[in-house]
Write an enzyme that holds these catalytic residues in place. Structure first.
Site, PDB file in Angstrom:
ATOM      1  N   ASP A 192       0.503  -1.262  -0.212  1.00  0.00           N
ATOM      2  CA  ASP A 192      -0.069   0.009  -0.176  1.00  0.00           C
ATOM      3  C   ASP A 192       1.176   1.207  -0.286  1.00  0.00           C
ATOM      4  OD1 ASP A 192      -3.231   0.516   0.782  1.00  0.00           O
ATOM      5  OD2 ASP A 192      -1.091   2.293   1.788  1.00  0.00           O
ATOM      6  N   LEU A 193       0.682   1.698  -0.771  1.00  0.00           N
ATOM      7  CA  LEU A 193       1.801   3.295  -0.896  1.00  0.00           C
ATOM      8  C   LEU A 193       0.657   3.785   0.104  1.00  0.00           C
ATOM      9  CD1 LEU A 193       1.752   4.061  -5.019  1.00  0.00           C
ATOM     10  CD2 LEU A 193       3.144   2.645  -3.758  1.00  0.00           C
ATOM     11  N   ASP A 195      -5.028   1.794  -4.237  1.00  0.00           N
ATOM     12  CA  ASP A 195      -3.315   1.847  -4.777  1.00  0.00           C
ATOM     13  C   ASP A 195      -2.897   0.998  -3.517  1.00  0.00           C
ATOM     14  OD1 ASP A 195      -3.960   3.273  -2.390  1.00  0.00           O
ATOM     15  OD2 ASP A 195      -2.378   3.990  -1.414  1.00  0.00           O
TER      16      ASP A 195
END
Length: 309
Positions: free
Chosen positions: A183-184, A226
């Site tokens: 996960d960004l 994301d």
């Protein structure tokens, strides 16, 4: 020596080398472009798979011309196929049909091709261009169904299918299988402050980064938003940690999208356990990801089944 010809829709750039080879004989009526085209159409229309098509086409070529190998490449489509083995002397043909780039076909062997053999190969290519085009279109349609249009990575539907396949394979053959869920960090803030177009560019840049860091056997997916998933066949938890570290180091050393600046990622990892289902493996890796986010982001957490570390 190189020159360009145009045999019925096929642009042929030919490079020549060494000695002449023995050629099988055809009756005059069998040598016409129409006869070869019709024969090949009947042979090649049975498949839309490019690898199978190349195998069938090579078998037909070898009935008429001695070749060691026939290669088909299409750089834009990331296709690189070889039937047989590459030889020292090559004839390279660029395939173009009605302005559409269909890639390249290369014939090779240890001795030089005669003019008569090259003429025959060109006639055979005339019968192959339409099946090649149809197979390319079919491949694109198949890929569109399993690829994320923004990043070009596999999509969530592909994850469901490939995860089930890889879990079954690992259980059957006893190999390791690991998963990273990525996960960004603070991606929503980037979208809110810089706009969704900037966010999209970042997602594409991160996908490109993943491709450069993975092995050919690894598979990357955009799960949604994301969040990304990487499947690592034949990889234990320590190997998964190595890739996670490479991802973190690459992002720190050179941001995927310089205009946005340095970003970080939270990563969860898990390795398949005995008799574990695909859903359970994903759940553990996802749980490890949320532990990483809860501990302050920009870190890796691994789930070992009983504890997350």
């Amino acid at each position: 020596m190189e020159h360009v010809q145009n045999p019925a829709g096929t642009n042929a750039a030919r490079a020549f080398g060494g000695d002449h080879a023995q050629m099988l004989r055809l009756r005059p009526e069998e040598r016409t472009p129409e006869a070869l085209r019709d024969h090949l159409a009947g042979v090649l229309q049975v498949t839309l798979d490019l690898a199978c098509l190349l195998e069938l086409f090579t078998a037909e070529v070898r009935r008429l011309v001695a070749v060691d190998g026939v290669a088909y490449t299409h750089e834009a489509e990331e296709i690189d196929l070889l039937e047989g083995r590459a030889g020292r002397h090559q004839i390279r043909y660029h395939l173009d049909l009605e302005g559409e780039d269909l890639g390249e076909m290369v014939f090779s062997r240890s001795s030089r091709f005669s003019e008569e053999e090259m003429d025959l190969l060109e006639r055979m290519l005339f019968g192959a261009v339409y099946p090649v085009r149809n197979a390319l279109h079919y491949r694109r349609a198949q890929r569109a169904a399993v690829l994320d249009p923004l990043t070009g990575l596999y999509n969530r539907a592909a994850l469901d299918a490939l995860l089930e396949r890889e879990v079954a394979r690992a259980h059957r053959y006893g190999g390791a299988l690991s998963m990273l869920v990525i996960d960004l960090d603070h991606f929503k803030q980037i979208n809110d402050t810089r706009g969704h177009q900037a966010g999209d560019r970042l997602l594409r840049a991160f996908a490109r980064l993943l491709r450069t860091l993975m092995r050919k056997s690894d598979m990357a997916f955009r799960y949604g938003g994301d969040e990304f998933v990487v499947l690592l066949p034949n990889t234990d938890l320590s190997g998964a940690r190595v890739l996670a570290g490479r991802i973190a180091s690459a992002m720190y050393g050179e941001p995927p999208l310089p205009e946005i600046g340095r970003i970080t990622a939270s990563i969860g990892a898990a390795t398949l356990q005995a008799a574990e289902t695909p859903e359970a493996l994903f759940k553990r890796a996802d749980r490890a990801l949320y532990r990483a986010k809860a501990q302050g982001r920009n870190r890796l957490c691994a789930d070992r089944g009983q504890a997350t570390i």
